[in-house]
Design an enzyme around this catalytic site. Structure first.
Site, PDB file in Angstrom:
ATOM      1  N   GLY A 163       0.826  -1.205   0.000  1.00 38.85           N
ATOM      2  CA  GLY A 163       0.000   0.000   0.000  1.00 38.85           C
ATOM      3  C   GLY A 163       0.856   1.249   0.000  1.00 38.85           C
ATOM      4  O   GLY A 163       0.782   2.059  -0.912  1.00 38.85           O
ATOM      5  N   PHE A 164       1.667   1.399   1.034  1.00 37.74           N
ATOM      6  CA  PHE A 164       2.598   2.535   1.161  1.00 37.74           C
ATOM      7  C   PHE A 164       1.862   3.867   1.213  1.00 37.74           C
ATOM      8  O   PHE A 164       2.443   4.907   0.925  1.00 37.74           O
ATOM      9  CB  PHE A 164       3.641   2.513   0.034  1.00 37.74           C
ATOM     10  CG  PHE A 164       4.158   1.136  -0.260  1.00 37.74           C
ATOM     11  CD1 PHE A 164       4.864   0.439   0.718  1.00 37.74           C
ATOM     12  CD2 PHE A 164       3.902   0.500  -1.468  1.00 37.74           C
ATOM     13  CE1 PHE A 164       5.307  -0.855   0.474  1.00 37.74           C
ATOM     14  CE2 PHE A 164       4.351  -0.785  -1.708  1.00 37.74           C
ATOM     15  CZ  PHE A 164       5.056  -1.475  -0.732  1.00 37.74           C
ATOM     16  N   ARG A 178      11.337  -1.567  21.745  1.00 36.56           N
ATOM     17  CA  ARG A 178      11.542  -3.014  21.681  1.00 36.56           C
ATOM     18  C   ARG A 178      11.131  -3.525  20.299  1.00 36.56           C
ATOM     19  O   ARG A 178      10.146  -3.058  19.726  1.00 36.56           O
ATOM     20  CB  ARG A 178      10.708  -3.709  22.745  1.00 36.56           C
ATOM     21  CG  ARG A 178      10.953  -5.226  22.781  1.00 36.56           C
ATOM     22  CD  ARG A 178       9.923  -5.968  23.617  1.00 36.56           C
ATOM     23  NE  ARG A 178       9.946  -5.600  25.035  1.00 36.56           N
ATOM     24  CZ  ARG A 178      10.782  -6.134  25.929  1.00 36.56           C
ATOM     25  NH1 ARG A 178      11.651  -7.041  25.569  1.00 36.56           N
ATOM     26  NH2 ARG A 178      10.732  -5.751  27.191  1.00 36.56           N
ATOM     27  N   LEU A 181       9.716  -6.536  18.158  1.00 31.68           N
ATOM     28  CA  LEU A 181       8.903  -7.718  18.443  1.00 31.68           C
ATOM     29  C   LEU A 181       9.290  -8.920  17.591  1.00 31.68           C
ATOM     30  O   LEU A 181       9.074 -10.058  17.993  1.00 31.68           O
ATOM     31  CB  LEU A 181       7.425  -7.390  18.243  1.00 31.68           C
ATOM     32  CG  LEU A 181       6.902  -6.241  19.133  1.00 31.68           C
ATOM     33  CD1 LEU A 181       5.429  -5.998  18.889  1.00 31.68           C
ATOM     34  CD2 LEU A 181       7.155  -6.536  20.610  1.00 31.68           C
ATOM     35  N   PRO A 220      12.664  -9.402  15.084  1.00 32.55           N
ATOM     36  CA  PRO A 220      13.784  -8.707  14.421  1.00 32.55           C
ATOM     37  C   PRO A 220      13.855  -8.943  12.916  1.00 32.55           C
ATOM     38  O   PRO A 220      14.158  -8.010  12.167  1.00 32.55           O
ATOM     39  CB  PRO A 220      15.016  -9.290  15.123  1.00 32.55           C
ATOM     40  CG  PRO A 220      14.513  -9.703  16.469  1.00 32.55           C
ATOM     41  CD  PRO A 220      13.103 -10.187  16.248  1.00 32.55           C
ATOM     42  N   GLY A 257       6.298   1.821  16.413  1.00 32.16           N
ATOM     43  CA  GLY A 257       6.121   1.362  15.043  1.00 32.16           C
ATOM     44  C   GLY A 257       7.341   1.662  14.193  1.00 32.16           C
ATOM     45  O   GLY A 257       8.171   2.496  14.548  1.00 32.16           O
ATOM     46  N   GLU A 280       7.592   3.444   8.588  1.00 27.75           N
ATOM     47  CA  GLU A 280       8.047   4.551   7.742  1.00 27.75           C
ATOM     48  C   GLU A 280       9.526   4.864   7.912  1.00 27.75           C
ATOM     49  O   GLU A 280      10.169   5.368   7.001  1.00 27.75           O
ATOM     50  CB  GLU A 280       7.278   5.839   8.059  1.00 27.75           C
ATOM     51  CG  GLU A 280       5.963   5.684   8.751  1.00 27.75           C
ATOM     52  CD  GLU A 280       4.792   5.543   7.804  1.00 27.75           C
ATOM     53  OE1 GLU A 280       3.827   4.860   8.175  1.00 27.75           O
ATOM     54  OE2 GLU A 280       4.843   6.081   6.698  1.00 27.75           O
TER      55      GLU A 280
END
Lengths: 323, 169, 715
Positions: free
Chosen positions: C244-245, C603, C605, C607, C677, C680
């Protein structure tokens, strides 16, 4: 949009069919299907030659022959072509992707349509699509347009990499017409635009390309292809160069240099090549050649970058071949 | 924009018969003479694993094998495939549903994100193995450059191919 | 057992490598019709005439709609609907006269506001017939002169002031160096590999849409409003989305149109965008023209950071590229000033594109900082350290957590930054110029409320349900990891169902917020399930507790909360990109040979999946620097680069091995496990880092993307 398929059993039958109005030869079909989905109208009768036996690669009598229906990938991988005509193999391998090279034939490669966006999109006037409708690119060129061989009718580049190498090798297109076999040197095969943009080639109406003949290099020569583009692969050329060099001791005995991506046809200046003969291959000498070969360039702000790229490509390739 | 009425518009659009083998299964079907192999697979055979990314030979998402070679199904007229053998992503792996080692390697190397280009990447890479996979990563990348991945799983894809090629070699 | 934080394989990978994953256009209900768009080729203009009789007469054509008859579909202009979709986003920030007019909605008038707008839609039995019918439609478009209006000075947007200047206590002395330059980035296209598609199937008075959207709930709201139905009658299923981006972040008219067509024609309808549609009807990143002025004292401390941006939007839309957002808070400067001017053009409405604002903004700012460092003879990393913002000076709040300085240190070490000297153009390798460059990246870490439902039965796997989408991000996988960890289960004991508006509420995947929004909801659901079953403090498994309680099943919903108004912290992720380039100057061939990206995203979740996300962002940055450029015709405003040949994106051969390192330090203030998050943050700064490396290689400065041939060849 009407489409009919006919599957001739022989070259003779194909040529007889192609003499009829509305009949168009199709081999790999990549260009036809691509353009048809954009609204271009093929044929409407598609004469499918893909099953004809024009698939041989051979050498004899000083000529290397490639059948028209040899796929691009078969040609590029052929040991004969890789060893004797490396620039041709490299040029083919730098065109498209392996998926497309598998589907596309050698004859089809020569006949592929220009990638000019104004040609592809029916919304624009384009003399190459509809003679006399005008040329949208003249007023608003894009980065991909030609700086050599353009006319008021058309400034679209010829997209084939293979054809550029074939021009450097003095190849001849062999075709069958109703009247018999015709041979057209690649140097004259592409009809650059003059007051008209069509036809794009000098292949006689209704004729079928059956193969390509390339004079086998007589002595030891170095050849190669360099292609410059915005990304590293899978893109049409901003500028490309095919070159063959034959050294006579320290000096150049023969040189053939052809350009792609910058002209309306594969481009070669044989007179300018003479400036390189009999001299050691040096940057200054190559510069003189380039000044002469590119003297006629007509650049626009959108296309001006092509000249330094083409010059750099020649220096780059000749330095590589001289090693 | 002008598109004038076309006299031949409702003329011969007569379907033609196509017999071929898809994933080892014989198929015989009437098709639109204009139909691409991609649309034939997706619309007629409901084999939707082969993806339509651009429909113009510019992305590689629709890569399948035709007679053992990788091809773009969007640039292939179905009508030209009489007697051909086509393999799609649905035909990869063992008959009992087991994965091909390359599929397993794709998973191990996280060689996918959204997954839309993945069937095409795998079909292309499988053909590359048959063509003789180069060892040099740069040569692998060149050979795979007809398959675009916008998510950017390229590192994983190349790693998966190298691993399987090494194990096979 | 803690699965969270470990690199388990993507849970939907088997479906994806076998082709069994079904995307929107892969759902093929019986008797499904296909719809194809006819698009205007010039704007602004007016549809003087449209003739569709020949198209309608074609056997296999079911219907043709234009502004003349679309009202019969119940298709009308509606401010309520517009406000829920892409055409409405940002209109409130502009507040000019055009913002009060109806937004663009196709087939509602004879006005053509942009080249590429829908002017008719053909519905037919097959793709081939629909394609042929398009050729039979005759239209006359009367061109209208385009009269540019005054630039608009937008108000606050994306939680930031678009016009703002303020003083800080940054201890900069008198200015001794100035950089004052213009930076330009072109229009860019998202180009996800899956063109947007919607398949609509009605059953009674309810409709199901298989749709390629980043947000099922937001799509449901838009489509229901358009149809005039309660939301319960509309279901959006997006189990698999092919990227989507941002292109599928907002809601576009075609998604509702499929439902309207299917309702009226009483047959399922599929709207599958062509690649050309995709470049015209799902937004883009607009071109930007940015002026940066930096003033610094002799030690490199910034006296002034000024960032002025000029960006366009469409004639009626609202979204514009907020380039200056990061400049408000990323560095310390004695005075910080940001402005935006927006011009209306007859173009499609732009839309968020991976790190909107930050991506072009960081190209300008991070390039300018490199210029300043060179002018002052200060190492670019050192310059950034001297202007490190120890707190968010714009909001006047502490960072929730900020380890940017460690990102610089780790990245510099990994790439071998010490090999870079103060004088550019000094290093050669195999005849090619070599250079190193770096840049900072940063992106906000927002959180929205979300709900996760867990359902445990005596048999079968534990069901984890949310309407959130996994567009390739790994949401499915980290959600399963999270729940399995919390409940002490194996991954094969849980099953995730997502991407369905019928499942519990979750935000649209975008703006790097899904992980931080959904994971706490999952944690809450797990707590509730344990409580409900009284499982804590016993040795019994959840299922044994279920049996002991005599229940057939247990169902709980856990909900995460929005960030409290009392949380006086600024939440950002940070990172540093280090890039090496090789340039064959003679032929202008620039290759990115190494990338090391070091990220501070709290953190991590998973890697491996997280690194894949970052690599994706990095590759967008490579594309931006080297090739991506959409071009419009100057007179008709029609997009000239409307396919994947005209608009180049990176291929395998463009991409080096990309090294991703996460600091992995949890952000305690984020709640739950301290994850931020990272969708981006791989992209901002990357193109500047490449340009800065190019400068190191050549001494030539790229202030325009993609980098021009003359910068690469020096001729």
């Amino acid at each position: 949009m009407r489409v009919e398929w006919i599957f001739p059993a022989s070259v003779d039958e194909a040529v007889a069919l192609l003499a009829r109005p509305g009949h168009q030869a199709i081999a790999g079909g990549t260009t036809v299907l691509d353009l048809m989905k954009l609204g271009h109208r093929p044929g409407p009768v598609l004469v499918d030659i893909s099953r004809l036996d024009l698939t041989e690669i051979s050498e004899g009598g000083g000529i290397i022959r490639i059948g028209a229906l040899v796929s691009n990938s078969q040609a590029a991988r052929s040991p004969l072509i890789r060893e004797r005509l490396p620039a041709l193999s490299e040029a083919i391998l730098m065109g498209a992707s392996e998926q497309i090279r598998n589907a596309a034939s050698i004859g089809g490669n020569l006949m592929q349509a220009t990638r000019c966006g104004y040609f592809r999109d029916l919304a624009w006037p384009c003399n190459r699509r509809t003679e006399g409708s005008g040329c949208a690119a003249r007023t608003t060129p894009a980065a991909g347009h030609a700086v050599l061989g353009a006319s008021a009718a058309c400034i679209a580049t010829q997209p084939s990499d293979m054809a550029v190498a074939l021009l450097a090798f003095d190849a001849v297109v062999v075709a069958r017409a109703i009247e018999g076999t015709v041979r057209i040197p690649v140097a004259g095969f592409f009809r650059g635009p003059d007051e008209k943009a069509l036809p794009a080639t000098r292949l006689p109406q209704g004729a079928l390309i059956t193969g390509i003949e390339i004079p086998a290099p007589a002595g030891p020569e170095a050849s190669g292809y360099v292609k410059l583009r915005g990304r590293a692969s899978y893109e049409f050329a901003s500028a490309s160069v095919a070159a063959r060099l034959e050294f006579d001791g320290d000096v150049l005995g023969r040189a053939a240099i052809a350009f792609g991506g910058i002209a309306t046809t594969p481009w070669r200046d044989r007179e300018a090549e003479q400036l390189l003969i009999g001299a050691p291959l040096g940057r200054a000498q190559v510069g003189l050649y380039l000044d002469r070969a590119l003297a006629g360039a007509d650049t626009r702000p959108e296309t001006a970058h092509k000249i330094p790229l083409a010059r750099g490509a020649v220096h780059h390739l000749l330095e590589r071949l001289a090693k | 924009m002008r598109a004038g009425p076309h006299s031949g518009a409702d003329a011969a659009r007569s379907p033609i018969r196509l017999d071929l083998t898809v994933n080892g299964v014989p198929v015989s079907q009437m098709i639109d003479p204009r139909r691409s192999l991609l649309d034939f697979l997706r619309e007629d055979l409901e084999l939707t694993g082969t993806k339509k990314g651009c429909d113009h030979g510019q992305c590689g998402a629709c890569t399948v094998h035709v007679n053992g070679e990788r091809r773009l199904s969007c640039l292939q007229f179905a009508a030209q495939l009489q007697g051909a053998s086509v393999t799609t992503i649905e035909g990869v792996g063992s008959a009992d549903g087991g994965l091909h080692p390359l599929q397993e390697a794709f998973i191990r190397h996280d060689a996918l994100q959204c997954g839309y280009c993945t069937p095409g990447q795998i079909m292309s890479a499988l053909a590359l193995m048959n063509e003789g996979c180069p060892e040099d990563p740069a040569a692998i990348k060149e050979a795979m450059s007809g398959n675009i991945c916008r998510c950017g799983a390229y590192n994983g894809i190349v790693a998966a191919i190298r691993e399987v090629a090494r194990d096979a070699g | 057992m803690t699965l969270t934080g470990s690199s388990v394989a993507r849970l939907d990978a088997v479906e994806k490598v076998t082709g069994r994953a079904r995307y929107a256009a892969d759902h093929q209900p019986r008797h499904c019709l296909v719809a194809l768009a006819l698009r205007a080729d010039r704007a602004p203009s007016r549809i003087a005439r449209i003739r569709t009789a020949a198209a309608r007469a074609l056997p296999g054509v079911i219907a043709v709609y234009s502004h003349e008859n679309a009202a019969g579909l119940g298709w009308v202009s509606s401010a309520e609907v517009d406000a829920l979709g892409a055409e409405g986003l940002g209109r409130s920030a502009l507040s000019d006269e055009a913002s009060a007019l109806p937004a663009y909605r196709p087939f509602t008038s004879d006005e053509v506001q942009f080249a590429g707008q829908w002017i008719a839609v053909v519905v037919a039995e097959t793709i081939e017939i629909a394609r042929e019918a398009l050729l039979l439609i005759e239209t006359d478009l009367e061109e209208r002169p385009f009269v540019p209006g005054d630039p608009i000075l937008p108000g606050p947007f994306f939680a930031g002031d678009m016009q703002h200047g303020f003083e800080t206590a940054h201890p900069a002395g008198a200015a001794s160096a100035v950089v004052d330059q213009i930076y330009e980035t072109p229009m860019q296209l998202h180009q996800p590999m899956e063109p947007s598609a919607t398949t609509a199937l009605w059953a009674g008075d309810s409709v199901t849409l298989w749709d390629s959207t980043q947000g099922t709930r937001a799509t449901r709201a838009y489509v229901a409003a358009s149809l005039g139905l309660p939301q319960e009658k509309v279901r959006i299923v997006s189990a698999y989305v092919g990227g989507g981006f941002g292109a599928k972040n907002q809601i576009w008219p075609h998604q509702a149109l499929a439902a309207h067509l299917a309702r009226h024609l009483e047959r399922p309808v599929r709207v599958q965008f062509t690649r050309q549609d995709m470049t015209l009807a799902s937004g883009h990143r607009s071109e930007t023209r940015q002026r940066i002025r930096l003033e610094a004292d002799a030690e490199g401390r910034l006296c002034l950071l000024r960032h002025d941006s000029e960006v366009p939007t469409s004639l009626r839309g609202g979204f514009f590229e907020p380039c200056g957002l990061s400049s408000l808070m990323l560095y310390a400067a004695k005075r910080i000033s940001v402005s935006h001017r927006v011009r209306r053009l007859p173009i499609p409405t732009p839309t968020p594109f991976r790190a909107p604002g930050e991506t072009p903004g960081s190209f300008a700012l991070e390039t300018a900082l490199d210029e300043l460092a060179h002018d002052l003879g200060i190492d670019p990393v050192e310059l950034r350290l001297r202007n490190y913002a120890a707190s968010d000076l714009y909001h006047n709040r502490p960072w929730s957590s900020n380890h940017l300085r460690d990102c610089y240190a780790v990245g510099a070490e990994a790439i071998g930054w010490s090999a870079r000297g103060p004088v550019p153009g000094q290093r050669l390798r195999n005849g090619r110029r070599v250079g190193l460059g770096m840049a900072t990246t940063a992106y906000p870490a927002p959180v929205l409320p979300a709900t996760v439902r867990l359902r445990l039965r005596r048999e079968g796997r534990l069901q984890i349900e949310t309407s959130a989408t996994d567009i390739g991000t790994g949401m499915r996988t980290i959600l399963a990891q999270k729940v399995a960890t919390e409940l002490g289960l194996d991954l094969n004991e849980v099953e995730v169902r997502l991407g369905d508006s019928a499942l519990p509420d979750a935000p649209t995947a975008g703006r790097s917020k899904s992980t931080a929004s959904v994971m706490p909801a999952a944690a809450a659901a797990c707590r509730l399930l344990r409580e409900k079953l009284g499982a804590d403090g016993t040795n019994l498994s959840l299922r044994e507790r279920l049996a002991a309680l005599g229940h057939a099943e247990a169902e709980v919903e856990g909900t995460s909360l929005p960030r409290g108004a009392d949380v006086n912290l600024s939440f950002y992720s940070f990172g540093a990109h280090f890039v090496e380039v090789e340039l064959d100057e003679q032929i202008g061939r620039l290759r990115v040979s190494r990338v090391v990206s070091v990220l501070d995203c709290g953190r991590i979740l998973n890697p491996v999946l997280a690194a894949s996300q970052i690599r994706g962002g990095v590759i967008f940055g490579i594309g931006m620097a080297l090739m991506e450029e959409a071009v419009r015709h100057p007179r008709t405003h029609r997009l000239l680069t409307d396919d994947l040949a005209g608009y180049a994106v990176p291929v395998h051969a463009d991409v080096p091995e990309i090294e991703v390192r996460f600091l992995g330090r949890p952000d305690a203030a984020m709640g739950d496990e301290g994850a931020r998050g990272l969708g981006e943050i791989g992209l901002p700064g990357l193109s500047a880092a490449i340009g800065n490396a190019l400068f190191d290689a050549t001494g030539r400065r790229a202030r325009t993307t993609p980098f021009r041939s003359e910068i690469l060849t020096g001729r």
